[in-house]
Enzyme design. Structure first.
Site, PDB file in Angstrom:
ATOM      1  N   SER A 294     -10.941   0.910  -4.668  1.00 29.10           N
ATOM      2  CA  SER A 294     -12.460   1.096  -5.046  1.00 29.10           C
ATOM      3  C   SER A 294     -12.349   2.444  -6.084  1.00 29.10           C
ATOM      4  O   SER A 294     -11.843   2.501  -6.846  1.00 29.10           O
ATOM      5  CB  SER A 294     -13.255   1.269  -3.749  1.00 29.10           C
ATOM      6  OG  SER A 294     -14.517   1.195  -4.114  1.00 29.10           O
ATOM      7  N   ASP A 376     -16.107 -10.361  -4.733  1.00 33.47           N
ATOM      8  CA  ASP A 376     -16.552  -8.769  -4.609  1.00 33.47           C
ATOM      9  C   ASP A 376     -17.893  -8.743  -5.607  1.00 33.47           C
ATOM     10  O   ASP A 376     -18.018  -9.201  -6.425  1.00 33.47           O
ATOM     11  CB  ASP A 376     -15.351  -8.000  -5.350  1.00 33.47           C
ATOM     12  CG  ASP A 376     -15.525  -6.581  -4.777  1.00 33.47           C
ATOM     13  OD1 ASP A 376     -16.829  -6.332  -4.134  1.00 33.47           O
ATOM     14  OD2 ASP A 376     -14.545  -5.882  -4.673  1.00 33.47           O
ATOM     15  N   HIS A 405     -15.496  -6.948  -0.918  1.00 39.91           N
ATOM     16  CA  HIS A 405     -14.986  -5.835  -1.096  1.00 39.91           C
ATOM     17  C   HIS A 405     -14.218  -5.241   0.199  1.00 39.91           C
ATOM     18  O   HIS A 405     -15.022  -4.297   0.801  1.00 39.91           O
ATOM     19  CB  HIS A 405     -16.337  -4.689  -1.538  1.00 39.91           C
ATOM     20  CG  HIS A 405     -15.827  -3.419  -2.316  1.00 39.91           C
ATOM     21  ND1 HIS A 405     -14.866  -3.461  -3.392  1.00 39.91           N
ATOM     22  CD2 HIS A 405     -15.888  -2.068  -1.673  1.00 39.91           C
ATOM     23  CE1 HIS A 405     -14.914  -2.357  -3.872  1.00 39.91           C
ATOM     24  NE2 HIS A 405     -15.359  -1.442  -2.794  1.00 39.91           N
TER      25      HIS A 405
END
Length: 426
Positions: A294, A376, A405
């Site tokens: 991320s 995602d 995610h």
């Protein structure tokens, strides 16, 4: 005493019962007709939706669904009844990109969601992000200014975290000016010798860190850093208060002023962590990697691009990439600065270019491993794939289509194995 005993037993039973809760009995699946979820532009993707209870189709279930390009659905339907618990859908795209069908089933006042995102010629995706003419000069100057200050490194042994094989320390060292510090958890094998090293950079937020003791036990130096200039071993409540207070929305700070952007000191601090690792007498002077997911994926791109001592890089669902695609109606990376804006502040657009992972990815020269999911929402596959496409160095792509995610265990294991291979520990 008997009352306390039985109360304790009751609480224990309740906790054990809670620990055994797994998943949902009602599941929504959306399945494409291509096993790899990939199609060519001009092809049609066929989707099958099933709403199941106890593994069998649920009759007369109400669903909402939306379909279209990721983040820009052009079809939305509500309260559709699926008589036999299933439906079919066809989707297509005329340009490279990702098409998503999302279905929400309403059962007994609860919502259950399923999604499938089909890729259309993703290898042809290119980011919209432009690169400032002075990008290299900007970051060279930022690092030169930071390195005017000595590291002034300190470390404290954390006996309660040490093992027979690994010594664990909380460390801190100078970032980009006097008084600005980077804190982290350093793990070093107990046995004397020279070792490869791995820098772990964090996802967004504010939290304590435990350090990567396991990888160190395999024969590597590991350093896991925080980015906010505060110790990383305080009680969780301290970080929660900061996250909800002074650090709330830190990723939006001074977007229109590159010299004062919050991530300027974050990026320089991550590179100075490489300086710190390189200063350790236990480092073998050869293998030194950086990895994260991320926000940590973005920081991995940045560190690998800015420091040639980095010999390998692993980025998982890398955020902060290709913001400008939103200006063309294409899904952009987190934090989605310009999503839905018809007339964005061009100073912010121009400022964001200095902190767009795409412009770092273009400069990477070491072997890299990328992984992300097609489902995602935070880091849409459009931005992740476009970023991967601009990397010209040796690279590996491992897609886990169904993930959003989050990670699957197999993805985590593959990531760890790749890192160990780069350090010649596998």
């Amino acid at each position: 005493m008997r009352r306390l005993f039985f109360l304790g037993i009751t609480l224990l039973v309740a906790l054990l019962a809670q620990a055994q809760i797994r998943g949902n009995n009602i599941v929504v699946t959306v399945t494409p007709n291509h096993q790899d979820w990939n199609y060519r532009v001009g092809e049609k993707a066929q989707f099958v939706v099933n709403v199941r209870k106890s593994g069998t189709l649920l009759d007369n279930v109400k669903v909402d669904y939306e379909a279209g390009p990721v983040m820009y659905p052009d079809v939305k339907k509500e309260n559709v009844t699926l008589k036999d618990g299933s439906m079919s859908w066809t989707g297509a795209m005329t340009t490279p990109g990702f098409y998503r069908l999302r279905v929400v089933a309403h059962v007994d006042s609860k919502d259950y969601e399923g999604s499938c995102t089909a890729a259309f010629s993703p290898e042809q995706l290119q980011p919209a992000t432009k690169c400032p003419a002075d990008f290299d000069e900007f970051w060279s100057r930022a690092l030169s200014e930071a390195r005017q200050w000595p590291l002034d490194a300190h470390r404290e042994l954390l006996p309660e975290r040490c093992t027979d094989e690994v010594n664990v320390y909380e460390v801190n060292f100078t970032n980009n000016r006097q008084g600005s510090r980077i804190y982290g958890i350093l793990c070093v094998p107990v046995k004397e010798g020279k070792y490869p090293a791995l820098l772990r950079v964090p996802g967004a937020g504010c939290r304590p860190y435990g350090g990567d003791v396991w990888t160190a036990s395999q024969g590597a130096i590991t350093l896991e850093i925080g980015i906010h200039g505060i110790p990383v071993t305080m009680p969780q409540k301290v970080y929660d208060n900061l996250h909800n207070g002074a650090l709330d929305g830190y990723w939006q700070t001074n977007l229109d002023e590159p010299e004062r952007n919050y991530y300027r000191h974050v990026v320089t601090g991550a590179v100075r962590a490489v300086d710190y690792i390189a200063s350790l007498p236990q480092w073998n002077g050869q293998q030194l990697g950086v990895t994260g997911s991320s926000q940590g994926g973005f920081l991995s791109l940045a560190v690998a691009a800015l420091d040639r001592r980095v010999t390998f890089m692993g980025a998982v669902h890398d955020a902060m990439c290709d913001y400008e695609s939103a200006l063309k109606g294409v899904a952009c990376g987190w934090p989605h600065y310009f999503y839905g804006q018809k007339n964005p502040d061009m100073k912010k657009v121009e400022g964001a270019r200095y902190y767009d992972g795409v412009n770092f990815a273009r400069r990477i020269t070491c072997p890299s491993w990328f992984s992300f999911g097609y489902n995602d929402d935070v880091v849409p596959p459009t931005s992740a794939y476009a970023t991967y496409n601009v990397v010209t160095a040796p690279k590996t792509l491992s897609v886990y289509q169904l993930t959003a995610h989050f990670w699957y265990q197999e993805q985590w294991d593959e990531w760890e194995n790749w890192l160990l291979q780069q350090m010649k520990l596998r």
